[in-house]
Design a protein around this motif. Structure first.
Motif: not given
Length: 595
Positions: A53-59, A170-171, A176-184, A291-297
């Motif tokens: 994902p870091v490669f994708v973001k940088f690319t 970190f990104t 990041g919090l939105a991705t993990m909101v349903v974990m509990p 950032d959005i492309f990175a979070f897609t991965m």
């Protein structure tokens, strides 16, 4: 009040579960070097996946946005090389862990098998063979996938989950919090399902064990089933047990099947939340398109470990019941063990003393009462009495298959409870009432009495009991394969082979428990002639219902109601006209009437 009780039970289950998991992982310790190499390969593969994902973001943000073709090509080549190396590392990791997991399961199976062999007769008296087989085979097999997945996949997936979460935060903290909101909510639901599912899987394994025991018992006794025309009744019982097992299985599976939908729904809901949050932040210029492309991965990298961990947890709870059943047997202490400081049993001369011996299988039902007698070296002793009088118990105690309730048994003045069991039994030859032959050749079955015996010694033992002639008439002689329990042979032939096996051991004390009960009268005379020389110089104990079989023994002990009521030679006991005399007359009259 009921809620408190359930809560306490759940705490106990958590404690037990933690203990079982820790104990399972002790079997990995001998292979820690191989596991470290495997984990190094896992870490490399995982890091390559996280760098993508870091490669994708940088690319996207640098090479594509700025039209830098050379940088784009270099990044593409670097990603291709790293991912190729990661694929090779992943393949090697799976192969290595496959070998390690097989070794671990082999160690567990061997440990369980060795332990079961050390358990006393009392353990086998209380458990059907089918249930024991279910633990040695089925329960251990179910743990192999647990060991493989735990090392090859669980550790890297957990590590990946943690690192992905850190990289997401970190990104961009909000995405990041939105991705993990349903974990509990997901963790709470999975924990609730696990509590219920573990109970159901335990019930299913119990039903499966009962079915194994029933099937083994009925196939072992197929002659009785067919002889009494009980095929229909046993089939009905089998169907009932299969139905009960399937009902428990379906109940457990229905709970397990809730895992995947819950994870997939959580994945979907989490993805929607991320995209909505990303759109809002993008329009406010708080995140870049990279950032959005990175979070897609990142979404896939985050939820795939969650899905795997959930699936592993599912496997774990189905395996815990197996582990509990295995450890239940491993934790069963042998009733008959070497005492602390037990000495080697010297070469036995043959003097045997029962000194006020008492014994009972059940504390409420005494079997032997204050039994005392002494046998001189080389003396042949016959034990006579009605069924259940205690004859077989006496020889079981002499071989220390059970410990006494009171008194002592001495061999050459040495208390047998104070010597090593192996050195005691290795000097005894025992032919039990239940003749058992293994699925092997006749030669291998006889050699079981002494594994280093030569072919000549095997044939000499067979000739001594007059088994040689019928063996040589078989299609391959001594190399003829016999099926389980010697089903290809007659009952009398099986006993002759078993007799040769006992004699081959060249024991100092020979024990024959109904050794000639299924041999015809003519064959019995031949056997008696063959064994007289072999019995010479050995202390021997003979149990036989045929009084003609034991009339030549040096002394006869008459057992009645767990006590010795008479003893002497055949002629002396007949002259005394006591209990033995009555047995003799009753048998003589029965034989005459039968004739």
């Amino acid at each position: 009040m009921a809620k408190n009780i359930v809560s306490q039970d759940e705490k106990i289950n958590l404690t037990e579960k933690s203990y079982i998991i820790r104990r399972l992982y002790t079997y990995i310790r001998p292979y820690w070097k191989a596991v470290l190499v495997i984990m190094a390969l896992m870490v490399f593969t995982m890091l390559v996946g996280l760098i993508n994902p870091v490669f994708v973001k940088f690319t996207v943000d640098q090479a594509i946005a700025q039209g830098d073709t050379q940088t784009l090509i270099r990044l593409a080549l670097a990603m291709a090389v790293l991912n190729l190396l990661a694929a090779l590392a992943s393949r090697q990791r799976l192969l290595s862990m496959g070998r390690v997991s097989n070794k671990i399961v082999l160690d567990m199976r061997e440990a369980l098998y060795r332990h079961i062999q050390q358990l006393s007769f009392a353990f086998f008296d209380s458990r059907p063979v089918g249930k024991i087989l279910a633990r040695v085979v089925g329960d251990i097999n179910s743990l192999q996938q647990l060991f493989t997945n735990s090392v090859t996949s669980l550790i890297p997936q957990v590590l990946q989950l943690v690192l992905v979460a850190v990289m997401m935060l970190f990104t961009n903290v909000w995405l990041g919090l939105a991705t993990m909101v349903v974990m509990p909510l997901l963790v709470s639901a999975i924990f609730f399902i696990e509590i219920k599912a573990r109970v159901r899987w335990g019930e299913w394994r119990g039903k499966r064990s009962n079915l194994n025991a029933f099937t083994h018992e009925n196939f072992s006794g197929i002659r009785v089933v067919q002889g009494f025309r009980q095929e229909a009744a046993t089939s009905t019982r089998h169907l009932d047990m299969v139905t009960e097992m399937n009902e428990k299985f379906m109940g457990a599976v229905k709970l397990n099947d809730l895992f995947w939908p819950m994870v997939e729904i959580s994945w979907g809901v989490g993805s929607i939340v991320v995209y909505l949050t990303g759109a809002i932040l993008y329009w406010r210029n708080l995140v870049s398109l990279g950032d959005i492309f990175a979070f897609t991965m990142f979404i896939g990298l985050f939820w795939r470990p969650v899905m795997f961990i959930s699936n592993f947890y599912n496997t774990l709870i189905t395996s815990l019941a197996s582990a509990e059943r295995i450890f239940e047997i491993l934790d069963t202490k042998p009733d008959i063990t070497d005492r602390e400081g037990a000495a080697e049993m010297p070469q036995i001369q043959g003097e045997v003393t029962f000194d006020h011996v008492s014994f009972e299988y059940d504390p409420q039902v005494p079997v032997l009462h204050d039994v005392s007698f002494t046998v001189r070296p080389g003396e042949s002793i016959a034990l006579v009495g009605e069924t259940g009088a205690g004859k077989t118990t006496i020889i079981n105690l002499l071989a220390r298959f059970y410990d006494l309730s009171g008194g002592r048994i001495l061999i050459d003045g040495q208390d047998i409870s104070q010597v090593r069991i192996e050195t005691l039994r290795s000097q005894m030859g025992i032919m039990m009432q239940d003749t058992f032959l293994f699925s092997a050749t006749i030669r291998e079955n006889i050699r079981y009495g002494r594994l280093d015996a030569t072919n000549e010694e095997i044939e000499r033992a067979a000739k001594a009991v007059n088994a040689h002639d019928f063996i040589m008439k078989l299609e391959q002689g001594y190399d003829t394969e016999i099926r389980e329990r010697g089903s290809r042979l007659s009952v009398g032939q099986r006993q002759l082979i078993s007799f040769a096996r006992a004699l081959l051991a060249n024991p100092r004390i020979l024990i024959l428990d109904e050794a000639t009960s299924n041999i015809d009268t003519q064959t019995e005379r031949l056997v008696q002639q063959g064994i007289q020389l072999l019995l010479k110089g050995r202390t021997s104990f003979v149990i036989a219902h045929r009084l003609s079989t034991i009339r030549d023994c040096d002394r006869i002990l008459v057992i009645h109601d767990g006590a010795i009521v008479e003893q002497g030679s055949h002629e002396e006991l007949l002259q005394a006209k006591g209990y033995y005399y009555k047995l003799y007359l009753a048998q003589y009259r029965f034989l005459n009437e039968g004739a």
